[in-house]
Design a protein around this motif. Structure first.
Motif: not given
Length: 267
Positions: A222-224, A232-238
């Motif tokens: 949804l964030s995309c 988004v990639l930072d949040a995905a890694a976290e």
């Protein structure tokens, strides 16, 4: 679960079943029904034992949009420049759709018959849509002089700008086959029996998912639509690191290697 006037909400094991229950009006929306929907979505969001929400309509129709009789019974325009009382009333349905769209649980809409206006919007806020061949969708409101105001961003995201512009300016009602082709729903069923079998297979798949991992994946998808790729990639890694450090990840990896079932898998 809670009692409602226009809705039925039941939970059986990890699945919540929401039925829009005004069959005599093809489940058309009133303001009271919109308020009940917002309450339902908040209740489901906070139900830690619920893993899936299934939305259906009673009487062979999903939802025929706004109830025209209810819409015609409006208060007079306020004097002295005061805010029109209709504004918060209609904006509220947008809040209900935002709540449905953002639920951490998986959501499935099973669409039969009419799904226009607000019904179209609820389908487009669902993760998965199962289409019966009787389903039909559209935004015909401009034909009678108004618009489906609160559903527009959700329809554009699901269909894309081009198809939505076509529907907005023509008022066409599309059948289940075209809705399937446009991506409204990925599962097109010819019979009621096929609908039920498809729904059960989807539930079987979803209930194999670890709930926190499912919620994180859905949140990132949804964030995309609203955030740049780096964010988004930072949040995905976290999210990945946080999930890997939970005991559920170790359990899931161990079960996968041993070809056994982890504790969260149902069925």
């Amino acid at each position: 679960m809670a009692d409602y006037v226009f809705l039925k909400l039941d939970r059986r094991d990890a699945v919540a079943w929401l039925t829009l229950n005004r069959p005599e009006r093809r489940n058309a929306l009133t303001h009271g029904m919109m308020l009940e929907l917002e309450d339902v979505f908040a209740r489901v969001r906070d139900d830690a034992a619920c893993r899936v929400l299934v939305i259906r309509g009673a009487g062979g129709h999903f939802c025929a949009g706004g109830d025209l009789d209810a819409m015609a019974d409006m208060p007079p325009r306020p004097a002295n420049g005061a805010e029109d009382p209709l504004l918060p009333a209609y904006r509220q349905f947008g809040n209900a759709l935002l709540a449905l769209d953002a639920l951490p649980q998986a959501t499935i809409s099973v669409v039969e018959g009419s799904a226009v206006g607000g019904g179209f919007g609820m389908a487009c806020c669902s993760d998965v849509v199962v289409l019966h061949q009787s389903a039909h969708f559209g935004v015909p409101e401009p034909k009678v002089g108004f618009i489906p105001s609160q559903i527009i961003p959700f329809l554009v995201r699901r269909l894309g700008e081009g198809p939505m512009r076509d529907l907005a300016v023509t008022g066409r009602v599309i059948d289940a086959a075209e809705a399937h082709r446009l991506g409204v729903g990925r599962y097109l069923c010819g019979t009621a029996e096929e609908v039920e079998a498809t729904l059960q297979a989807l539930l079987d798949d979803i209930l194999k998912m670890e709930p926190a991992a499912l919620a994180a994946a859905k949140r990132l998808v949804l964030s995309c639509a609203t955030q740049d790729d780096r964010t988004v990639l930072d949040a995905a890694a976290e999210s990945l690191v946080s999930l890997l450090r939970r005991p559920q990840a170790a359990e899931g990896i161990k079960a996968f290697k041993a070809k056994t079932s982890p504790s969260w898998r149902k069925g």
